[in-house]
Scaffold this active site. Structure first.
Site, PDB file in Angstrom:
ATOM      1  N   GLU A 107       0.824  -1.206   0.000  1.00 30.65           N
ATOM      2  CA  GLU A 107       0.000   0.000   0.000  1.00 30.65           C
ATOM      3  C   GLU A 107       0.863   1.263   0.000  1.00 30.65           C
ATOM      4  O   GLU A 107       0.477   2.282  -0.585  1.00 30.65           O
ATOM      5  CB  GLU A 107      -0.967  -0.041   1.190  1.00 30.65           C
ATOM      6  CG  GLU A 107      -2.072  -1.085   0.965  1.00 30.65           C
ATOM      7  CD  GLU A 107      -2.886  -1.397   2.208  1.00 30.65           C
ATOM      8  OE1 GLU A 107      -4.123  -1.285   2.156  1.00 30.65           O
ATOM      9  OE2 GLU A 107      -2.275  -1.780   3.241  1.00 30.65           O
ATOM     10  N   GLU A 127      -3.585  -9.871   3.773  1.00 29.65           N
ATOM     11  CA  GLU A 127      -4.498  -9.635   4.901  1.00 29.65           C
ATOM     12  C   GLU A 127      -5.577 -10.712   5.059  1.00 29.65           C
ATOM     13  O   GLU A 127      -5.903 -11.082   6.206  1.00 29.65           O
ATOM     14  CB  GLU A 127      -5.146  -8.248   4.777  1.00 29.65           C
ATOM     15  CG  GLU A 127      -4.235  -7.084   5.120  1.00 29.65           C
ATOM     16  CD  GLU A 127      -3.387  -6.614   3.949  1.00 29.65           C
ATOM     17  OE1 GLU A 127      -2.754  -5.550   4.059  1.00 29.65           O
ATOM     18  OE2 GLU A 127      -3.364  -7.320   2.919  1.00 29.65           O
TER      19      GLU A 127
END
Length: 253
Positions: A107, A127
Protein backbone atom coordinates in the site's frame (compact mmCIF):
# COMPACT_ATOMS: atom_id res chain seq x y z
CA UNK A 1 12.47 4.53 21.05
CA UNK A 2 15.22 3.03 18.92
CA UNK A 3 18.62 4.73 18.68
CA UNK A 4 18.40 4.87 14.87
CA UNK A 5 15.58 6.84 13.23
CA UNK A 6 12.82 4.64 11.82
CA UNK A 7 12.95 6.67 8.59
CA UNK A 8 16.25 8.07 7.40
CA UNK A 9 16.42 11.09 5.11
CA UNK A 10 19.16 11.91 2.64
CA UNK A 11 19.13 14.84 0.24
CA UNK A 12 20.88 14.28 -3.08
CA UNK A 13 20.82 17.54 -4.97
CA UNK A 14 17.07 18.14 -5.55
CA UNK A 15 16.01 14.61 -4.59
CA UNK A 16 15.05 13.48 -1.07
CA UNK A 17 15.68 9.78 -0.42
CA UNK A 18 13.49 8.33 2.35
CA UNK A 19 14.54 4.93 3.68
CA UNK A 20 12.43 2.80 6.00
CA UNK A 21 14.82 1.75 8.74
CA UNK A 22 13.34 -0.92 10.99
CA UNK A 23 15.24 -3.95 9.67
CA UNK A 24 14.75 -6.11 12.77
CA UNK A 25 10.99 -5.97 12.10
CA UNK A 26 11.34 -6.07 8.29
CA UNK A 27 10.32 -2.40 8.20
CA UNK A 28 6.86 -3.17 9.58
CA UNK A 29 4.87 0.05 9.95
CA UNK A 30 4.57 1.18 13.58
CA UNK A 31 4.14 4.56 15.24
CA UNK A 32 7.79 5.46 14.63
CA UNK A 33 7.59 4.71 10.90
CA UNK A 34 4.35 6.69 10.70
CA UNK A 35 5.81 9.70 12.51
CA UNK A 36 9.04 9.50 10.52
CA UNK A 37 7.32 9.33 7.14
CA UNK A 38 4.95 12.13 8.05
CA UNK A 39 7.74 14.45 9.22
CA UNK A 40 9.99 13.67 6.25
CA UNK A 41 7.23 14.12 3.67
CA UNK A 42 6.04 17.35 5.29
CA UNK A 43 9.56 18.74 5.05
CA UNK A 44 9.94 17.52 1.48
CA UNK A 45 6.68 19.08 0.30
CA UNK A 46 7.46 22.36 2.08
CA UNK A 47 11.03 22.67 0.78
CA UNK A 48 11.07 24.56 -2.56
CA UNK A 49 14.60 23.29 -3.26
CA UNK A 50 13.51 19.64 -3.20
CA UNK A 51 11.69 18.58 -6.38
CA UNK A 52 11.55 14.77 -6.17
CA UNK A 53 11.48 12.02 -3.54
CA UNK A 54 12.36 8.34 -3.57
CA UNK A 55 10.92 5.92 -1.00
CA UNK A 56 12.87 2.72 -0.36
CA UNK A 57 13.25 0.07 2.30
CA UNK A 58 16.90 -0.81 1.90
CA UNK A 59 18.78 -3.55 0.05
CA UNK A 60 16.93 -6.67 1.26
CA UNK A 61 13.24 -5.86 1.64
CA UNK A 62 10.86 -2.95 1.26
CA UNK A 63 8.22 -3.42 3.98
CA UNK A 64 6.38 -6.36 5.55
CA UNK A 65 3.24 -4.32 6.20
CA UNK A 66 1.68 -2.99 9.36
CA UNK A 67 3.11 -4.18 12.66
CA UNK A 68 0.42 -6.62 13.80
CA UNK A 69 1.69 -6.59 17.39
CA UNK A 70 2.33 -2.87 17.91
CA UNK A 71 -0.05 -1.32 15.38
CA UNK A 72 0.74 1.33 12.78
CA UNK A 73 0.23 4.33 15.04
CA UNK A 74 -2.33 7.10 14.76
CA UNK A 75 -3.06 8.74 11.39
CA UNK A 76 -1.39 12.10 10.95
CA UNK A 77 -2.97 15.43 10.09
CA UNK A 78 -1.35 15.85 6.68
CA UNK A 79 -0.63 12.27 5.70
CA UNK A 80 -3.31 10.10 7.26
CA UNK A 81 -2.51 6.43 7.88
CA UNK A 82 1.26 5.80 8.02
CA UNK A 83 1.79 9.50 7.37
CA UNK A 84 1.17 9.02 3.65
CA UNK A 85 -1.94 7.03 2.67
CA UNK A 86 -4.26 10.03 2.20
CA UNK A 87 -1.58 12.66 1.69
CA UNK A 88 -2.18 15.28 -1.01
CA UNK A 89 1.18 15.59 -2.78
CA UNK A 90 2.39 17.93 -5.46
CA UNK A 91 5.82 16.52 -6.32
CA UNK A 92 6.79 13.16 -7.87
CA UNK A 93 7.40 10.28 -5.47
CA UNK A 94 9.13 7.12 -6.77
CA UNK A 95 9.18 3.75 -5.00
CA UNK A 96 12.45 1.79 -5.14
CA UNK A 97 11.61 -1.79 -4.19
CA UNK A 98 13.98 -4.61 -3.27
CA UNK A 99 12.49 -7.85 -1.92
CA UNK A 100 8.96 -8.03 -0.58
CA UNK A 101 6.40 -5.24 -0.31
CA UNK A 102 3.46 -6.88 1.44
CA UNK A 103 0.22 -5.62 2.95
CA UNK A 104 0.83 -2.08 4.15
CA UNK A 105 4.18 -2.22 2.37
CA UNK A 106 2.44 -2.75 -0.96
CA UNK A 107 0.00 0.00 0.00
CA UNK A 108 2.99 2.32 0.51
CA UNK A 109 4.12 1.46 -3.02
CA UNK A 110 0.65 2.20 -4.35
CA UNK A 111 0.89 5.71 -2.84
CA UNK A 112 3.87 6.45 -5.09
CA UNK A 113 3.67 7.81 -8.62
CA UNK A 114 6.23 5.50 -10.23
CA UNK A 115 7.79 2.17 -9.26
CA UNK A 116 11.29 0.83 -9.87
CA UNK A 117 11.70 -2.76 -8.69
CA UNK A 118 14.49 -5.29 -8.65
CA UNK A 119 13.86 -8.80 -9.92
CA UNK A 120 13.71 -9.93 -6.28
CA UNK A 121 10.64 -7.78 -5.57
CA UNK A 122 7.30 -9.31 -4.66
CA UNK A 123 4.02 -7.50 -4.10
CA UNK A 124 1.07 -8.86 -2.17
CA UNK A 125 -1.93 -8.24 0.05
CA UNK A 126 -1.92 -11.16 2.54
CA UNK A 127 -4.50 -9.64 4.90
CA UNK A 128 -7.21 -12.28 4.16
CA UNK A 129 -4.80 -14.88 5.53
CA UNK A 130 -5.12 -13.11 8.90
CA UNK A 131 -8.88 -12.43 8.75
CA UNK A 132 -8.52 -8.83 7.55
CA UNK A 133 -8.75 -6.73 4.40
CA UNK A 134 -6.18 -4.21 3.10
CA UNK A 135 -7.54 -1.20 4.99
CA UNK A 136 -4.83 1.33 4.04
CA UNK A 137 -6.44 1.92 0.65
CA UNK A 138 -5.06 -1.18 -1.04
CA UNK A 139 -8.44 -2.87 -1.53
CA UNK A 140 -9.48 -0.23 -4.06
CA UNK A 141 -6.16 1.15 -5.31
CA UNK A 142 -4.94 -2.25 -6.47
CA UNK A 143 -7.99 -2.43 -8.74
CA UNK A 144 -6.87 0.79 -10.43
CA UNK A 145 -3.26 -0.24 -10.88
CA UNK A 146 -3.77 -3.81 -12.09
CA UNK A 147 -6.24 -5.56 -14.43
CA UNK A 148 -9.48 -6.35 -12.64
CA UNK A 149 -9.06 -10.12 -12.47
CA UNK A 150 -5.46 -9.85 -11.28
CA UNK A 151 -6.52 -7.39 -8.57
CA UNK A 152 -9.27 -9.75 -7.45
CA UNK A 153 -6.81 -12.64 -7.46
CA UNK A 154 -4.42 -10.79 -5.14
CA UNK A 155 -7.23 -9.68 -2.83
CA UNK A 156 -8.94 -13.08 -2.61
CA UNK A 157 -5.94 -15.43 -2.48
CA UNK A 158 -3.48 -13.24 -0.57
CA UNK A 159 -0.78 -14.58 -2.90
CA UNK A 160 2.22 -12.55 -4.09
CA UNK A 161 2.89 -11.02 -7.48
CA UNK A 162 6.49 -11.36 -8.66
CA UNK A 163 8.37 -8.41 -10.13
CA UNK A 164 8.49 -9.67 -13.71
CA UNK A 165 4.73 -10.23 -13.87
CA UNK A 166 4.18 -6.88 -12.14
CA UNK A 167 6.28 -5.18 -14.82
CA UNK A 168 4.37 -6.92 -17.65
CA UNK A 169 1.07 -5.79 -16.10
CA UNK A 170 2.21 -2.16 -15.83
CA UNK A 171 2.56 -1.89 -12.05
CA UNK A 172 6.35 -1.56 -12.31
CA UNK A 173 7.89 1.14 -14.53
CA UNK A 174 11.46 -0.14 -14.49
CA UNK A 175 12.70 -3.66 -13.73
CA UNK A 176 16.34 -3.79 -12.59
CA UNK A 177 18.85 -6.28 -11.29
CA UNK A 178 18.97 -7.08 -7.55
CA UNK A 179 20.52 -4.26 -5.57
CA UNK A 180 19.90 -1.66 -8.27
CA UNK A 181 16.40 -0.41 -7.37
CA UNK A 182 17.55 2.80 -5.70
CA UNK A 183 20.01 3.58 -8.51
CA UNK A 184 17.26 2.88 -11.04
CA UNK A 185 14.85 5.18 -9.23
CA UNK A 186 17.44 7.96 -9.12
CA UNK A 187 18.07 7.54 -12.84
CA UNK A 188 14.33 7.81 -13.53
CA UNK A 189 14.21 10.95 -11.39
CA UNK A 190 17.14 12.34 -13.37
CA UNK A 191 15.17 11.88 -16.59
CA UNK A 192 12.14 13.62 -15.10
CA UNK A 193 14.40 16.36 -13.77
CA UNK A 194 15.40 17.35 -17.29
CA UNK A 195 11.88 18.77 -17.66
CA UNK A 196 10.34 21.96 -16.25
CA UNK A 197 9.37 21.30 -12.60
CA UNK A 198 6.12 23.27 -12.70
CA UNK A 199 5.04 21.45 -15.85
CA UNK A 200 5.89 18.10 -14.26
CA UNK A 201 3.86 18.92 -11.13
CA UNK A 202 0.93 20.21 -13.14
CA UNK A 203 0.80 17.13 -15.35
CA UNK A 204 1.13 14.87 -12.30
CA UNK A 205 -1.71 16.63 -10.50
CA UNK A 206 -4.04 16.28 -13.50
CA UNK A 207 -3.14 12.63 -14.09
CA UNK A 208 -3.48 11.65 -10.44
CA UNK A 209 -6.82 13.41 -10.18
CA UNK A 210 -8.10 11.56 -13.23
CA UNK A 211 -6.79 8.21 -11.96
CA UNK A 212 -7.88 8.45 -8.32
CA UNK A 213 -11.04 10.54 -8.54
CA UNK A 214 -12.91 11.02 -5.26
CA UNK A 215 -11.95 8.26 -2.81
CA UNK A 216 -14.28 9.39 -0.01
CA UNK A 217 -16.88 6.69 -0.53
CA UNK A 218 -14.24 3.99 -0.93
CA UNK A 219 -12.57 4.94 2.34
CA UNK A 220 -15.96 4.85 4.07
CA UNK A 221 -16.70 1.40 2.67
CA UNK A 222 -13.24 0.17 3.70
CA UNK A 223 -13.75 1.43 7.24
CA UNK A 224 -17.16 -0.24 7.49
CA UNK A 225 -15.88 -3.62 6.29
CA UNK A 226 -12.78 -3.36 8.48
CA UNK A 227 -14.87 -2.53 11.56
CA UNK A 228 -16.99 -5.62 10.97
CA UNK A 229 -13.91 -7.81 10.68
CA UNK A 230 -12.45 -6.41 13.91
CA UNK A 231 -15.44 -7.87 15.75
CA UNK A 232 -15.16 -11.30 14.11
CA UNK A 233 -13.95 -14.54 15.64
CA UNK A 234 -12.04 -15.23 12.44
CA UNK A 235 -9.80 -12.21 13.02
CA UNK A 236 -8.84 -13.52 16.47
CA UNK A 237 -8.15 -16.92 14.93
CA UNK A 238 -6.14 -15.40 12.09
CA UNK A 239 -3.91 -13.45 14.44
CA UNK A 240 -3.50 -16.41 16.81
CA UNK A 241 -2.52 -18.62 13.88
CA UNK A 242 -0.06 -16.02 12.58
CA UNK A 243 1.73 -15.56 15.90
CA UNK A 244 1.50 -19.31 16.61
CA UNK A 245 2.96 -20.13 13.18
CA UNK A 246 0.14 -22.55 12.34
CA UNK A 247 -2.67 -22.85 9.81
CA UNK A 248 -5.86 -21.03 10.85
CA UNK A 249 -9.13 -22.85 11.56
CA UNK A 250 -11.70 -20.49 10.02
CA UNK A 251 -15.30 -20.47 11.25
CA UNK A 252 -16.80 -17.83 8.95
CA UNK A 253 -18.11 -15.73 11.80
Amino acid sequence: MSAEPAVTVEKRDRTTVLTLNRPAKRNAINDEITAGLDHALNEFEDDPEQWFAVLTGGPEFFCAGADLAAGAGEPTERGGIAGIMTRVRGKPLVAAVEGFALGGGFELVMCCDLVVASRTARFGLPEPKRGLIPDFGGAFRVARLLPANVARELLLTGDDLDAERAERLGLVNRLVEPGAALAGALELVRRIGANAPLAVRGALRIANSAIAGDETGLWTMTEEVHAGLLASADLQEGLAAFFGRRAPDWQGR
